[in-house]
Scaffold this active site. Structure first.
Site, PDB file in Angstrom:
ATOM      1  CE  LYS A  11     -30.898-105.633  55.512  1.00 44.90           C
ATOM      2  NZ  LYS A  11     -30.497-104.301  54.987  1.00 44.90           N
ATOM      3  N   GLY A  68     -26.055-105.626  44.415  1.00 46.41           N
ATOM      4  CA  GLY A  68     -25.118-104.910  45.276  1.00 46.41           C
ATOM      5  C   GLY A  68     -23.688-105.144  44.832  1.00 46.41           C
ATOM      6  CD  GLU A  91     -27.124-105.618  38.752  1.00 48.44           C
ATOM      7  OE1 GLU A  91     -25.913-105.294  38.901  1.00 48.44           O
ATOM      8  OE2 GLU A  91     -28.071-104.843  38.949  1.00 48.44           O
ATOM      9  CB  CYS A 107     -25.363-101.897  38.092  1.00 47.48           C
ATOM     10  SG  CYS A 107     -27.077-102.070  37.544  1.00 47.48           S
ATOM     11  CD  GLU A 154     -20.222-100.648  39.944  1.00 44.65           C
ATOM     12  OE1 GLU A 154     -21.172-100.541  39.161  1.00 44.65           O
ATOM     13  OE2 GLU A 154     -20.250-101.377  40.961  1.00 44.65           O
TER      14      GLU A 154
END
Length: 462
Positions: free
Chosen positions: A157, A209, A231, A265, A362
């Site tokens: 997906k 995500g 992750e 990331c 983040e």
């Protein structure tokens, strides 16, 4: 636009690229069943046969490099050079997997209580991957190629923003010889995704995500006792110690922050600089960031392209404004430009402290958070003062001491000393704390989605 339709939009022009109809629940169930049926045959193929097809996928990726790179740049706005390097990376992942998979996954003979025993690595079934938009090829390849090498079926997906890239990859896999249906890309909604996790034929789930999404998926899969690998991003700290080469640190930390338009990331995000180096580092860093110009990501000379969407750009800007309101100082950037495209300028914040988004969260874009530390020990304390732990870095001329700090004190999954990097096919990739768990790449990644079986044979002593 219909609620039953996904769409891709060019971040540079803000124009619609394509629309895709979501599958019905019945179509989705049939796609999962077809993937499982393909797996039932694929699992019986030898490791060498699987490796040969994965090697062919690597070559097919190289052959399609320009076409795939252009598509990724169009869909998500990444610089064309970064798109090309992404194709190089995923082809290298295929090479590594094809070369090493048969040995890593081979049966191991052991002696147990005087009997002969074997440890075998059997595939588990269909692995479901939920992946983001920032690396349309890499995010999909890194889990799917390892899973396929292990003999599993794979569902992807992909993020709506790069639907075309997901379908491109599916077609490329099949052109290279992968059995039809073994790598399936269902076009489904977030609501339908939960039904995929619930499907009895799906044996494991991996997600890259946000930590919020990770909690939701882990809870759903955990309730069904299905393995997950997560992750979940980070706010990676790069430490500039007292004995650091400042020129190298500045050059590397600038590149590490704006790589992939700052949407990675493992971007370098927080820069923790000791007192004696702080001012010199800030002056040099700001000078370089001020010179970074935004532009068309298709042009070779462009250093900073648009962010993937207006929502992402607006969220980043709000985080900057909130940080300034709570005491951070803005030295460069920080204003949304009046132009077409979802651009955000290279931005530097100093006086970053706990309670500010620039410290705690983040920031997924080209915003650098510079934090002052008293000394080397304080710098490490600040680096670990985070709910995340994916990557990080240390700048020091004393490499042995930096290695010891990385091994014994840095609470994160990957550390780069006097450098910045993203991923290597032969080294495990993953984090700790709210950055998730599990590993991809390397021998560790090849064994994440296997059933490690013990087989003991009585009466056949060594």
């Amino acid at each position: 636009m219909s609620a039953n339709t996904a769409r891709t939009i060019n971040p540079l022009t803000e124009e619609l690229i394509a629309t895709y109809d979501y599958m019905s629940d019945d179509e989705m169930a049939r796609a999962i069943s077809a993937c499982h049926n393909s797996f039932l045959e694929w699992r019986l193929r030898s490791l060498e046969d699987r490796a040969a097809i994965i090697a062919a996928i690597g070559q097919a990726l190289r052959d399609a490099k320009e076409e795939f790179s252009a598509l990724m740049t169009q869909e998500v706005g990444k610089l064309i050079g970064v798109s090309r390097s992404e194709v190089d990376l995923v082809a290298a992942i295929c090479d590594y997997t094809a070369a090493n998979g048969p040995n890593v996954l081979a049966d191991e003979e052991r002696s147990a209580d005087g009997a002969t025993a074997y440890v075998t690595h059997a595939p588990i079934g269909v692995v479901y991957g939920i992946q983001p938009w920032n690396f349309p090829a890499y995010q999909a390849v890194r889990y799917s190629i390892a899973s396929l090498m292990a003999g599993n079926g794979v569902l992807l997906k992909h993020a709506e923003s790069c639907t075309g890239s997901g379908l491109f990859l599916r077609d490329l896999y099949e052109r290279a010889g992968l059995p039809k249906g073994l790598f399936t890309v269902p076009i489904i909604s977030h609501e339908q995704s939960d039904k995929v996790i619930e499907n009895d034929l799906v044996r494991a789930v991996t997600l890259t995500g946000s930590d919020r999404a990770g909690k939701s998926v882990a809870a759903k899969a955990g309730a069904l006792v299905k393995k997950t690998v997560l992750e979940l991003g980070s706010n990676d700290a790069y430490l500039v110690l007292d004995d650091a080469d400042i020129d190298l640190a500045v050059e590397t930390c600038v590149a590490g922050r704006i790589y992939n338009n700052g949407q990675t990331c493992v971007n370098a995000k927080r820069f923790i600089v000791t007192e004696q180096n702080h001012d010199a580092f800030v002056d040099a860093y700001v000078e370089k960031f001020r010179a970074i110009q935004m532009g068309d990501p298709r042009e070779e000379a462009t250093k900073l392209g648009p962010l993937v969407s207006k929502a992402q750009r607006d969220k980043l800007h709000q985080q900057v404004e909130d940080s300034v309101e709570k005491g951070a100082r803005l030295l460069v950037g920080g204003e949304v430009p009046e132009r077409t495209g979802w651009f955000y300028p290279a931005t530097v914040l100093v006086d970053v402290a706990p309670g500010q988004p620039a410290y705690d969260d983040e920031l997924f874009g080209p915003v650098a958070s510079i934090i002052r530390a008293k000394d080397d020990e304080d710098a490490m304390r600040i680096a670990n003062d985070s709910r995340y732990g994916l990557g990080g870095g240390i700048f020091s001329r004393d490499v042995d001491r930096a290695r010891e700090m990385a091994a014994k004190h840095f609470d994160t999954g990957m550390i780069f000393i006097n450098s910045f990097d993203v991923a290597s096919p032969d080294l495990p990739f993953g984090g700790v704390k709210m950055s998730g768990y599990g590993r991809e790449h390397g021998p560790e990644g090849l064994k994440e989605f296997v059933n490690v079986k013990s087989i003991k044979i009585a009466g056949r002593g060594a």
